[in-house]
Design an enzyme around this catalytic site. Structure first.
Site, PDB file in Angstrom:
ATOM      1  N   ASP A 107      38.915  37.455  37.387  1.00  0.00           N
ATOM      2  CA  ASP A 107      37.282  37.621  37.337  1.00  0.00           C
ATOM      3  C   ASP A 107      36.782  38.480  36.394  1.00  0.00           C
ATOM      4  OD1 ASP A 107      37.720  36.986  40.446  1.00  0.00           O
ATOM      5  OD2 ASP A 107      38.852  39.089  40.448  1.00  0.00           O
ATOM      6  N   LYS A 113      31.866  35.690  52.102  1.00  0.00           N
ATOM      7  CA  LYS A 113      32.343  34.663  51.247  1.00  0.00           C
ATOM      8  C   LYS A 113      31.706  33.320  51.896  1.00  0.00           C
ATOM      9  CE  LYS A 113      36.469  36.694  49.334  1.00  0.00           C
ATOM     10  NZ  LYS A 113      37.929  36.634  49.568  1.00  0.00           N
TER      11      LYS A 113
HETATM   12  P1  PGA Z   1      39.624  35.713  46.241  1.00  0.00           P
HETATM   13  O1  PGA Z   1      39.206  37.310  45.749  1.00  0.00           O
HETATM   14  O2  PGA Z   1      38.431  34.865  45.595  1.00  0.00           O
HETATM   15  O3  PGA Z   1      41.014  35.387  45.465  1.00  0.00           O
HETATM   16  O4  PGA Z   1      39.940  35.778  47.690  1.00  0.00           O
HETATM   17  C1  PGA Z   1      37.958  37.608  45.920  1.00  0.00           C
HETATM   18  C2  PGA Z   1      38.118  39.057  46.535  1.00  0.00           C
HETATM   19  O5  PGA Z   1      39.364  39.341  47.184  1.00  0.00           O
HETATM   20  O6  PGA Z   1      36.890  39.661  46.662  1.00  0.00           O
HETATM   21 ZN    ZN Z   2      38.873  41.032  48.489  1.00  0.00          ZN
END
Ligand code: PGA
Ligand code: ZN
Length: 397
Positions: A207, A308
């Site tokens: 990230d 998400k």
């Molecule tokens: P991930 O991480 O895309 O690997 O799920 C994002 C998060 O945990 O916020």
């Molecule tokens: Zn997370």
């Protein structure tokens, strides 16, 4: 009306295939692509992958692309892109499964988002305004960015067990200023890490967070605190953690913690949440799944939702789960995935639904800055009407 829907396979920020779609209407061509993450849980919508080991090590998405080009396209041609719920439900009905494994949540979401962009164009309003209308909200708000600055866990190859430490410029007056503070802190942190851990620690994780080889959370918090001190903004910048640990110090300005325990450990999460130390955000615990959110609300297991969109699969259902969280007085954090694309849809979503916080990684790396830069444009476009969530990031009702 929708005249053509054409999908293709592209690569995400990790170099893993994902789905992109071009949705044509009389107004033009509207493009969307979907992200993917590490923490794929059993309760989230299913990402359809081909599983052919000879193609991208099993990760190609040709089936999802074909589903769009044939079945979804056939179902949607002729529909009005303004009717988001009808479009999403047409795909949900066509899929018929609970987790979208027939057509693939990656196929469905790409089309859902592209249709949403086309709908905004049809109405000749900004995407965030269209999303605000769809959610029935009166006010839009620019979210506080939760910038990833230190990475560990599955997102980095150092030995730091915690997935990320974030900084939130809650005391900024505008998003533009928040971005400036975030970037300055990040660069101060680079200097701090170089001094204390050597410049190898400035390599970045998935990230974009720095990855010094530290071994304790306290060490990470000290580095971040020192970087914040160097900016001179003091307590106007807060800290958040996405962690899987029980012990942490309270001498730091921590405002939220994500997934403090295992995703099935409701008991401890609830206990921790009820201590009222800071906001407890359910990511892996909830998987953006409305049934799990309902359960968490009933049991007071946590008090904020990490949103998400690709764990849900359509814009309409994302709006619904945010409503659910809001009705329970929860906070909402709009989130990216570690595998991102050049699509900045979640920026408009965070403003339109006024989620208060957006978590889109570090203030560096193109696929992350895409999201923050789009928020700059939205703030500019809204002009006098632009409201930055700031200290009200928890509740932007
Ligand atoms: P991930 O991480 O895309 O690997 O799920 C994002 C998060 O945990 O916020
Ligand atoms: Zn997370």
């Amino acid at each position: 009306v929708i005249t053509k829907v054409k999908a293709r396979q592209i690569l995400d920020s990790r170099g893993i295939p994902t789905v992109e779609v071009d949705l044509h209407t009389n107004k033009g061509v509207f493009r969307a692509s979907v992200p993917s993450g590490d923490s794929s849980g059993t309760y989230e919508a299913i990402e359809l992958r081909d599983g052919d080991k000879g193609m991208y090590l099993g990760n190609s998405v040709a089936k999802a692309v074909k589903n769009i080009n044939e079945r979804i396209s056939e179902a949607l041609i002729g529909m009005d892109p303004k009717l988001q719920a009808q479009i999403d439900h047409a795909m949900i009905d066509l899929d018929k499964t609970e987790k979208k494994n027939e057509l693939g949540a990656n196929a469905i979401l790409a089309v859902s988002i592209a249709a949403c962009k086309a709908g905004a164009a049809e109405k000749e309003v900004p995407l965030c305004k269209h999303l605000s209308d769809l959610s029935g909200r009166a006010n839009m708000t620019l979210p506080v960015p939760a910038f990833t600055v230190l990475s560990g866990g599955n997102h980095a190859s150092n030995h730091f067990a915690i997935q990320e430490i974030m900084i939130l410029p809650v005391g900024a007056s505008r998003f533009e200023e928040a971005l400036q503070w975030g970037s300055e802190t990040y660069h101060h942190l680079k200097a701090v890490v170089t001094e204390k851990n050597g410049n190898m620690g400035c390599n970045v994780g998935e990230d974009g967070g720095l990855t010094p080889d530290i071994s304790s959370l306290k060490e990470g918090l000290e580095l971040v605190k020192e970087a914040i001190n160097r900016t001179g903004y003091g307590d106007k910048i807060k800290i958040a953690i996405d962690v899987a640990a029980t012990n942490f110090c309270i001498e730091y300005p921590i405002v939220f913690i994500e997934d403090p325990f295992d995703k099935e450990d409701w008991e401890h999460t609830k206990y921790f949440s009820n201590l009222g130390i800071c906001q407890v955000v359910g990511d892996d615990l909830l998987m953006s799944n409305s049934k799990r959110v309902e359960r968490a609300i009933q049991e007071s297991a946590c008090n904020a939702l990490l949103l998400k969109v690709n764990q849900i699969g359509t814009v309409t259902e994302a709006i619904e789960v945010v409503k659910l969280a809001r009705d329970a007085q929860w906070g909402v954090v709009t989130s990216h995935r570690c595998g991102e694309t050049e699509d900045s849809f979640i920026s408009d979503l965070s403003v339109g639904l006024a989620t208060g916080v957006i978590k889109a990684g570090a203030p560096c790396r193109g696929e992350r800055t895409m999201k923050y830069n789009q928020l700059l444009r939205i703030e500019e476009e809204l002009g006098d009407q632009a409201v930055y969530a700031g200290e009200d990031w928890r509740q932007t009702l």
